[in-house]
Write a protein that holds these residues in place. Structure first.
Motif, mmCIF file in Angstrom:
data_model
loop_
_atom_site.group_PDB
_atom_site.id
_atom_site.type_symbol
_atom_site.label_atom_id
_atom_site.label_comp_id
_atom_site.label_asym_id
_atom_site.label_seq_id
_atom_site.Cartn_x
_atom_site.Cartn_y
_atom_site.Cartn_z
ATOM 1 N N GLY A 281 19.855 5.532 -26.881
ATOM 2 C CA GLY A 281 20.030 6.211 -28.160
ATOM 3 C C GLY A 281 19.949 7.711 -28.000
ATOM 4 O O GLY A 281 20.381 8.276 -26.992
ATOM 5 N N ASP A 282 19.393 8.374 -28.989
ATOM 6 C CA ASP A 282 19.307 9.838 -28.977
ATOM 7 C C ASP A 282 18.106 10.290 -28.149
ATOM 8 O O ASP A 282 16.971 10.256 -28.609
ATOM 9 N N LYS A 283 18.366 10.723 -26.943
ATOM 10 C CA LYS A 283 17.324 11.235 -26.048
ATOM 11 C C LYS A 283 17.676 12.651 -25.588
ATOM 12 O O LYS A 283 17.386 13.055 -24.467
ATOM 13 N N VAL A 284 18.338 13.420 -26.484
ATOM 14 C CA VAL A 284 18.750 14.772 -26.117
ATOM 15 C C VAL A 284 17.544 15.669 -25.807
ATOM 16 O O VAL A 284 17.663 16.666 -25.100
ATOM 17 N N GLY B 218 26.818 7.546 -21.764
ATOM 18 C CA GLY B 218 26.704 7.851 -23.178
ATOM 19 C C GLY B 218 28.059 8.144 -23.780
ATOM 20 O O GLY B 218 29.079 8.197 -23.081
ATOM 21 N N LYS C 210 24.373 17.121 -22.551
ATOM 22 C CA LYS C 210 23.640 16.982 -23.805
ATOM 23 C C LYS C 210 24.241 15.883 -24.676
ATOM 24 O O LYS C 210 23.514 15.127 -25.330
ATOM 25 N N GLU C 211 25.564 15.786 -24.681
ATOM 26 C CA GLU C 211 26.203 14.741 -25.486
ATOM 27 C C GLU C 211 25.867 13.352 -24.952
ATOM 28 O O GLU C 211 25.614 12.424 -25.733
ATOM 29 N N SER D 242 22.399 12.493 -25.950
ATOM 30 C CA SER D 242 22.228 12.311 -27.397
ATOM 31 C C SER D 242 22.701 10.943 -27.865
ATOM 32 O O SER D 242 22.416 10.546 -29.003
ATOM 33 N N SER D 243 23.430 10.229 -26.997
ATOM 34 C CA SER D 243 23.905 8.893 -27.389
ATOM 35 C C SER D 243 23.926 7.975 -26.172
ATOM 36 O O SER D 243 24.963 7.391 -25.842
#
Length: 487
Positions: free
Chosen positions: A74-77, A106, A156-157, A160-161
């Protein structure tokens, strides 16, 4: 089974002004069960728990990997420039010719993307080897199938997913071997925070379209937060558009202050770290009544002082919401022109500035926080020389403060705001003054040691290391002494 802790193939080393433990995002220690971890490319064999470690037996000569559960996805940015650490072990020695690796997948704006980092094989059999890898494009990650490194934005993307994390332990070894995984931890990056404040020459009256187009490109690895946005979007990539000065009202998205030049230099100084720049600046404001800390005349403090505290509180809250620990590295100050207009303001500038520095350090809980100020250039204000003298006097009396000159920076036609090249240089000079506070002294090229290479670098590009406003023989002597001490 023994633990072997010498092998750390990927790690970061950088000079620091302050330290903070990384914030843990998620962990699997396998003390009770497999915690949802599965396997890939091993004949569908499920991992089992043996002696508190995740275990699987290799069923064939092909690849074998441990696959992370949903808690790691999931979102782990927040893990960007943070770490993933784990222990792996094998029953086979030597481990070669297997090629262990970590692969993360991701969804980006261009579609699914997988990044892979090769690991050094664990050497002893039946001993756990500790690994710590950094989620950063500056490390040797590759885009799977494209034979290139990812960009900061792509990294980063992906984080983030996240849709998959797999730790490959074996790709070529013979079947029948056992592999163990333990102590998997994902940590958010600890963010280095720099605070910028002042009036219009900190806010910015400069149009990025008048300089090299490269300055229009965002620095995606930096986090940038500034005031006067409604609603405030929080931290964004460092780019233009943060000036709230009236001189930028015609096309505010193109205007910038010293944060651009400063951010570029800081990226070079700390190539492996996450940087946050927090900026609050208002044109035409004075220290006497608007930035003043609470005193007898202004018991509540000035409006800019209170807005600054509110901005910092909001920004730190945003960092907390993103699961980031942070260290406050320095406070940058570019202000004073408005106090040179009136004698009573200029007369009290030294007292007001001394109180401001003390109170902002107290608010931040950093009594030795570096405070770096640019001495304002004389733009014709009647009492500006008193302000300039006060700035030097206050900085020279404070072992954790430093000033630099701006007299050689050119003005725009308005005769008070620095032009575009000057604004970029202004930001670079703020960054250069950080050298004064970094250990070891004399390490000009910031490779962690003061040696003859630093002496050569200093002669090619002199740096003011003693913060007296000029790079001269006294600064070179600092480098020479540091080199001698390290011999």
């Amino acid at each position: 089974m023994n633990r072997f802790k010498q092998l750390i193939p990927i790690t970061a080393a950088a000079s620091t002004l302050a330290f903070s433990a990384q914030a843990q995002l998620v962990q699997s220690d396998f003390n009770i069960d497999t915690e949802g971890w599965t396997t890939a490319d091993n004949g569908g064999v499920a991992p089992v728990l043996i002696a508190g470690s995740l275990t699987q037996q290799d069923t064939g000569p092909g690849q074998m990997a441990f696959v992370a559960p949903a808690a790691f996805l999931g979102d782990k940015v927040a893990a960007y420039r943070g770490t993933l650490s784990f222990d792996i072990s094998t029953s086979k020695f030597p481990f070669a010719p297997s090629n262990p690796s970590v692969q993360i997948t991701g969804t980006t704006t261009q579609g699914p993307l997988s990044l892979e980092l090769k690991l050094a094989p664990p050497m002893p059999a039946h001993a756990f080897n500790d690994y710590t890898i950094i989620f950063s494009e500056s490390k040797p990650w590759n885009v799977v199938g494209q034979a290139r490194s990812p960009s900061a934005l792509e990294f980063k993307e992906v984080l983030s997913s996240l849709t998959e994390i797999r730790i490959t332990c074996d790709s070529d070894a013979d079947p029948g071997d056992y592999y163990w995984l333990d102590n998997v931890t994902m940590n958010a990056a600890t963010v280095r925070v720099f605070i910028l404040a002042g009036q219009s020459n900190m806010s910015g009256c400069d149009d990025v379209r008048n300089v090299d187009p490269i300055w229009q490109l965002p620095i995606d690895r930096h986090m940038f937060y500034w005031d006067d946005q409604d609603p405030n979007p929080g931290f964004l990539s460092l780019t233009t558009g943060s000036s709230t000065a009236s001189c930028a009202s015609s096309a505010p998205e193109f205007f910038f202050g010293p944060e651009l030049g400063f951010g570029a230099e800081i990226a070079e100084l700390y190539p492996h770290d996450r940087i946050a720049i927090i900026k609050y600046a208002v044109g035409g404001t004075n220290l006497y009544s608007q930035w003043t800390t609470p005193d007898n005349e202004f018991p509540d403090g000035g409006p800019m002082w209170n807005e600054l505290l509110d901005t910092l509180t909001a920004a730190f809250g945003e960092l907390g919401a993103l699961n980031h620990d942070y260290t406050i590295e320095a406070f940058l100050w570019m202000q004073g022109e408005s106090d040179g207009d009136r004698r009573f303001r200029a007369r009290d500038y030294d007292e007001k500035l001394t109180a401001f520095i003390a109170e902002i350090r107290a608010f931040l809980g950093e009594p030795e926080m570096p405070f770096i100020l640019g001495r304002v250039r004389d733009a014709g204000q009647e009492h500006i020389e008193d302000v300039r003298i006060a700035q030097v006097t206050v900085a020279d009396a404070d072992p954790w403060a430093c000033w630099f000159d701006t007299d050689d920076l050119n003005f725009l036609p308005d005769g008070i705001h620095y032009d575009e090249p000057g604004m970029l240089i202004l930001g670079q000079r703020f960054a250069e003054r950080l050298y004064v506070f970094l250990e070891p002294r004399g390490d000009v090229n910031r490779d962690g040691v003061a040696d003859v290479d630093d002496l050569y670098d200093w002669t090619q590009n002199p740096v003011d290391l003693n913060c007296d406003g000029v790079a001269d023989q006294a600064d070179m002597d600092i480098v020479v002494e540091a080199v001698r001490s390290g011999e």
